[in-house]
Design a protein around this motif. Structure first.
Motif, PDB file in Angstrom:
ATOM      1  N   VAL A 598       0.872  -1.171   0.000  1.00 61.19           N
ATOM      2  CA  VAL A 598       0.000   0.000   0.000  1.00 61.19           C
ATOM      3  C   VAL A 598       0.913   1.227   0.000  1.00 61.19           C
ATOM      4  CG1 VAL A 598      -1.833   1.213   1.225  1.00 61.19           C
ATOM      5  CG2 VAL A 598      -1.739  -1.275   1.283  1.00 61.19           C
ATOM      6  N   ASP A 599       1.082   1.834  -1.193  1.00 60.57           N
ATOM      7  CA  ASP A 599       2.061   2.916  -1.330  1.00 60.57           C
ATOM      8  C   ASP A 599       1.432   4.303  -1.413  1.00 60.57           C
ATOM      9  OD1 ASP A 599       4.116   1.103  -1.354  1.00 60.57           O
ATOM     10  OD2 ASP A 599       3.926   0.767  -3.516  1.00 60.57           O
ATOM     11  N   SER A 600       0.371   4.421  -2.203  1.00 58.86           N
ATOM     12  CA  SER A 600      -0.154   5.765  -2.461  1.00 58.86           C
ATOM     13  C   SER A 600      -1.400   6.039  -1.618  1.00 58.86           C
ATOM     14  CB  SER A 600      -0.534   5.865  -3.942  1.00 58.86           C
ATOM     15  OG  SER A 600      -1.573   4.939  -4.205  1.00 58.86           O
ATOM     16  N   ASP A 601      -1.804   7.302  -1.572  1.00 57.60           N
ATOM     17  CA  ASP A 601      -3.041   7.644  -0.875  1.00 57.60           C
ATOM     18  C   ASP A 601      -4.238   6.978  -1.537  1.00 57.60           C
ATOM     19  OD1 ASP A 601      -1.838   9.099   1.048  1.00 57.60           O
ATOM     20  OD2 ASP A 601      -2.155  11.058   0.082  1.00 57.60           O
ATOM     21  N   GLN A 603      -4.318   4.099  -2.989  1.00 57.28           N
ATOM     22  CA  GLN A 603      -4.394   2.725  -2.504  1.00 57.28           C
ATOM     23  C   GLN A 603      -4.883   2.673  -1.066  1.00 57.28           C
ATOM     24  OE1 GLN A 603      -0.443   1.368  -3.325  1.00 57.28           O
ATOM     25  NE2 GLN A 603      -1.046   0.506  -5.322  1.00 57.28           N
ATOM     26  N   ARG A 604      -4.363   3.594  -0.242  1.00 59.45           N
ATOM     27  CA  ARG A 604      -4.768   3.591   1.159  1.00 59.45           C
ATOM     28  C   ARG A 604      -6.279   3.830   1.283  1.00 59.45           C
ATOM     29  NH1 ARG A 604      -0.275   7.145   2.151  1.00 59.45           N
ATOM     30  NH2 ARG A 604       1.298   5.558   1.780  1.00 59.45           N
ATOM     31  N   ALA A 607      -8.175   0.857   0.037  1.00 61.04           N
ATOM     32  CA  ALA A 607      -8.059  -0.291   0.938  1.00 61.04           C
ATOM     33  C   ALA A 607      -9.107  -0.178   2.041  1.00 61.04           C
ATOM     34  CB  ALA A 607      -6.654  -0.369   1.527  1.00 61.04           C
ATOM     35  N   LEU A 608      -9.251   1.055   2.567  1.00 58.56           N
ATOM     36  CA  LEU A 608     -10.252   1.261   3.628  1.00 58.56           C
ATOM     37  C   LEU A 608     -11.656   0.997   3.108  1.00 58.56           C
ATOM     38  CD1 LEU A 608      -9.153   4.580   5.407  1.00 58.56           C
ATOM     39  CD2 LEU A 608      -8.917   2.227   6.218  1.00 58.56           C
ATOM     40  N   ARG A 658      -6.514  11.866  -0.799  1.00 59.96           N
ATOM     41  CA  ARG A 658      -5.924  12.561   0.351  1.00 59.96           C
ATOM     42  C   ARG A 658      -7.025  13.188   1.192  1.00 59.96           C
ATOM     43  NH1 ARG A 658      -3.273  17.156  -1.087  1.00 59.96           N
ATOM     44  NH2 ARG A 658      -2.746  16.067  -3.003  1.00 59.96           N
ATOM     45  N   LEU A 661      -8.877  10.590   3.108  1.00 57.23           N
ATOM     46  CA  LEU A 661      -8.115  10.050   4.239  1.00 57.23           C
ATOM     47  C   LEU A 661      -8.088  11.042   5.388  1.00 57.23           C
ATOM     48  CD1 LEU A 661      -5.223   8.309   2.304  1.00 57.23           C
ATOM     49  CD2 LEU A 661      -7.006   7.198   3.649  1.00 57.23           C
ATOM     50  N   ARG A 665      -9.169  10.351   9.145  1.00 60.22           N
ATOM     51  CA  ARG A 665      -7.956   9.916   9.847  1.00 60.22           C
ATOM     52  C   ARG A 665      -7.982   9.984  11.371  1.00 60.22           C
ATOM     53  NH1 ARG A 665      -3.185  11.182   6.232  1.00 60.22           N
ATOM     54  NH2 ARG A 665      -3.835   9.332   5.135  1.00 60.22           N
TER      55      ARG A 665
END
Ligand code: ASP
Length: 801
Positions: A598-601, A603-604, A607-608, A658, A661, A665
């Motif tokens: 999981v490298d980029s925002d 992907q993050r 993923a969530l 971004r 997230l 967050r």
């Protein structure tokens, strides 16, 4: 005492055929001699239960058809012990009733001579088996029915545990592990006539529960095991009045395939296969041949008509043949075939000679492309045609008993469904020592060439059972499990106890299991094993008499902590449900079960979203299938939101991921935690305004409808979807929940429980909204999946229909 089988009323004389388990006897009621009994006999109908006293006399004219045909009984007294409704079919040996009716009224069916005879034979066969094994020093030992999974290549039947919620017993597919443990226990010789349970895809002559003669012995040689079974079979056959002479023939698997195109060849007739690949060489290209070519000579079949040949060709093609080539051998030694232009008369003659054809025979050659690695498709198809032709040409003698041991099996075979090597028999099968190092070989081809210590017993083309010398070294057993792709964890949780047992001094051991149902069916001359089972299940795994399987009541379900599917859903709903399941398992397989970086925002964020959407989708699917459609629909709302969020992010993935997230967050999470601790309204208000500030700072549009409109998919417009889902769901839910009864406004009838309402809509919503989330997630993780598109296409078709 017995049942009224038939009644003939000749006025002054009434004849009754009285039936019991042993057969029929004729009773005579004479009006002049016994007027009271005669009068009562007039009431008799088929299947009444009666008691008769009288005098046994020799008949004037014997009836050779029945065993008591020499005598009859002159009735003195008749007692009617019970009456009977008119049965749905006449209890006669020849029935016209469908198998379904027979099974529904199995108690009537079993009154017929044929079925009763089969049950009696089954008893005698089992008894002789027990006697034979007892004489050889075997103990009959029971093994558990409520146990854990035993791998025999089928699905398990599971039994929920009430005491341990959420845990299940498996019914044994075979007692394999237990009988091996009995050898570790030093019991030396074990057998059991035992019920086994396998949830297999339904095939005409399979039973979900069936009976095996299962045995195992310590320190055996293969010959010792064969010897035991041969003695058992001698006595079992004798119980059916059949004399057989051991030792049985033996054949290597390869030879069986090459000569008979089958791993269970029927040796009651010839018509062997011959590899004629080389003789087809000149025509290989013109005929577009792939794979090998096998031929056989069907005796006297040169007279087959065009139509018969066409049928044969169709049959071969349906079995997967590239083509079927026929050569007619004339009485004068001539040959005729459409192949002549390709191979010339000489070529044809060579093939006919290779196939061992005689004048008047038909040579049938089959070519087929290899379908499963390591199997000769053409030989297998030719083997099927051999059976068909033998049946058709009446070449199968009914009074021959050709037993055959097959040895030399491979350890693994290729699974076309799982696309990997799997155990050819089961994972406990012993391995030829020299082949052991191949276990760790990464090439499937090498592993597929490994030889096992397994064997099968075949009778007249039917597999009676299989067995093997086992693996008795713990390290080898562990290596086999690894070679089969079991992870360390699976290995421990499924087989830990067994691997452990193997380390405490395991003797070399081996055994076999024979299908008792099949053995009895063959000895009884029955085609179907259902005919020799007292209460068989249909091909759809149902017991029509007891009406099993059946629904369970809710209290029982709750006690077992289960939520079963709602059984009365239409089949299209099931299909929708299955598509949802497929979609979710595709997601698991392609993304969630893989350790992806999981490298980029982007992907993050995805993923969530995808992880939560997956669980929502699964929960909604389960609920919907359980008949909680409105509740599932409620869950779908968050899926709709996930789809909107995904597509909104995808439009400008860096920035919006971004923002997303940031809006979700840590800070947010911390605030949420604080909220549960402090209930003071001021604190709550402060927290709420802080959340709002975070969201505002993040730039993520607070209002879901803003995001929905931004992605310009009107069907997604949140307000619409939300409105529809809430309004309609709540409206139908309340309507379904109860009504004011017509009899008076004060009466309200409440309805609780499950139903089909909203099930399909919810399932469709799951699919419709999980799929786009997946599309975006796959994009984020750079996963190419044609399967997702294929599933979506399937869904569209189904939903349109
Ligand atoms: N357990 C095996 C089966 O049920 C037989 C055996 O290997 O003994 O087929």
């Amino acid at each position: 005492m017995g049942w009224v089988h038939r009644r003939r009323d000749l006025g002054n004389l009434i004849f009754i055929d009285l039936r019991d388990r042993a057969g029929l006897a004729q009773i005579v009621f004479n009006k002049e001699l016994q007027p009271v009994a005669h009068a009562r006999a007039e009431e008799l109908r088929a299947e009444y239960v009666v008691a008769v006293t009288g005098r046994v006399v020799r008949r004037q004219k014997a009836n050779p058809e029945i065993s008591s045909g020499e005598i009859e009984i002159i009735a003195r007294e008749l007692r009617i012990l019970n009456t009977a409704k008119t049965p749905p079919f006449v209890v006669e040996d020849e029935v016209t009733a469908s198998e379904e009716t027979r099974l529904r009224y199995r108690y009537l069916d079993l009154r017929r001579a044929g079925p009763a005879r089969n049950i009696a034979l089954r008893h005698r066969v089992a008894l002789e088996m027990r006697k034979a094994l007892d004489a050889l020093g075997f103990y009959e030992i029971e093994t558990p029915m409520l146990t854990r999974s035993s791998p025999e290549g089928a699905r398990d039947y599971l039994v929920p545990s009430r005491v341990h919620p959420g845990q299940f017993y498996a019914l044994p597919q075979s007692p394999q592990i237990f009988k091996q443990i009995l050898m570790i226990s030093g019991l030396d010789r074990y057998f059991q006539i035992v019920r086994c349970f396998r949830d297999e895809d339904l095939r005409a002559d399979r039973q979900p529960e069936f009976t095996q003669l299962d045995l195992e012995m310590s320190f055996p040689t293969q010959d010792a095991i064969f010897g035991v079974i041969e003695q058992v079979m001698v006595r079992a056959c004798a119980a059916a009045g059949i004399e057989i002479k051991p030792p049985f023939r033996r054949m290597e698997y390869r030879e069986a395939i090459a000569r008979y195109g089958s791993d269970k060849p029927d040796l009651r007739f010839g018509m062997e296969l011959h590899d004629v690949t080389e003789h087809f060489a000149p025509a290989r290209e013109t005929l577009h041949l792939e794979g090998r070519v096998h031929a056989l000579a069907a005796p006297g079949a040169a007279a087959f008509s065009r139509k018969q040949l066409d049928e044969l060709t169709e049959r071969a093609k349906a079995l997967g043949a590239r083509g079927l080539y026929a050569i007619k051998c004339g009485a004068d030694g001539s040959v005729a075939s459409a192949l002549e232009k390709n191979l010339g008369a000489e070529g044809l003659k060579k093939i006919a000679a290779a196939a061992g054809a005689k004048p008047g025979d038909l040579v049938v050659a089959v070519a087929a492309k290899e379908q499963i690695p390591g199997t000769d498709a053409a030989a297998l198809i030719a083997g099927q045609l051999r059976l068909h032709l033998a049946e058709h040409l009446k070449l199968v003698p009914k009074d021959r008993w050709e037993f055959l041991w097959i040895t030399g099996f491979t350890l693994f075979e290729w699974s076309t469904t799982e696309k990997c090597v799997v155990s050819a028999q089961h994972p406990f099968t012993g391995i030829v020592e020299e082949d052991l190092p191949k276990l760790e070989n990464s090439s499937d081809e090498v592993r597929l060439s490994m030889r096992s210590k397994g064997y099968d017993l075949v009778l007249n083309g039917s597999e009676l059972g299989s067995g093997s010398i086992r693996i008795h070294q713990q390290d080898v057993q562990e290596r086999v499990f690894r070679a089969l792709g079991l992870t360390e964890e699976q290995l421990r949780s499924r087989f830990g106890f067994f691997l452990d047992a193997l380390t405490y001094g395991t003797p070399p051991h081996g055994g076999i299991a024979l299908g008792l149902d099949r053995v009895v069916a063959l000895l009884a001359g029955e085609k179907s094993i259902r005919e020799v089972i007292a209460f068989p299940k249909t091909a759809k795994a149902q017991d029509l008499m007891a009406e099993a399987p059946s629904q369970v009541e809710q209290p029982q379900e709750d006690e077992l902590e289960l939520m079963g599917a709602f059984p009365d859903l239409p089949s299209s709903f099931w299909e929708l449900g299955r598509l949802c399941d497929k979609l979710i398992s595709l997601l698991d397989k392609e993304l969630l079960l893989k350790a992806l970086p999981v490298d980029s925002d982007f992907q993050r964020a995805m993923a969530l979203i995808i992880a939560k959407a997956r669980d929502d989708a699964r929960a909604a699917t389960r609920l919907a299938k359980a008949g909680y459609g409105p509740e599932a629909g409620g869950l779908c709302r968050s899926l709709v939101e996930a789809a909107i969020n995904s597509e909104f992010i995808a439009q400008n993935s860096d920035l919006r991921a971004r923002q997303f997230l940031q809006s979700t967050r840590d800070h947010n999470v911390a605030l949420a935690k604080r909220l549960t601790l402090h209930e003071h309204p001021d604190e709550v208000m402060r927290a709420v305004s802080e959340v709002n500030m975070i969201t505002e700072r993040s730039g993520w549009p607070k209002n879901l409808s803003d995001r929905a409109y931004a992605i310009q998919r009107p069907s997604y417009a949140y307000d619409i979807v939300f409105f529809l889902l809430s309004l309609q769901i709540h409206a139908t839910a309340s309507a379904a929940a109860g009504q004011l009864s017509a009899s008076g406004p004060s009466k309200f009838e409440m309805r609780i429980g499950r139903g089909p309402e909203w099930v399909d809509t919810s399932l469709a919503t799951v699919f419709m909204f999980l799929a786009p989330v997946m599309t975006v997630a796959f994009k984020a993780f750079d996963i190419k999946s044609e399967k997702l598109e294929a599933l979506s296409a399937e869904f569209k078709q189904l939903y349109r229909a």
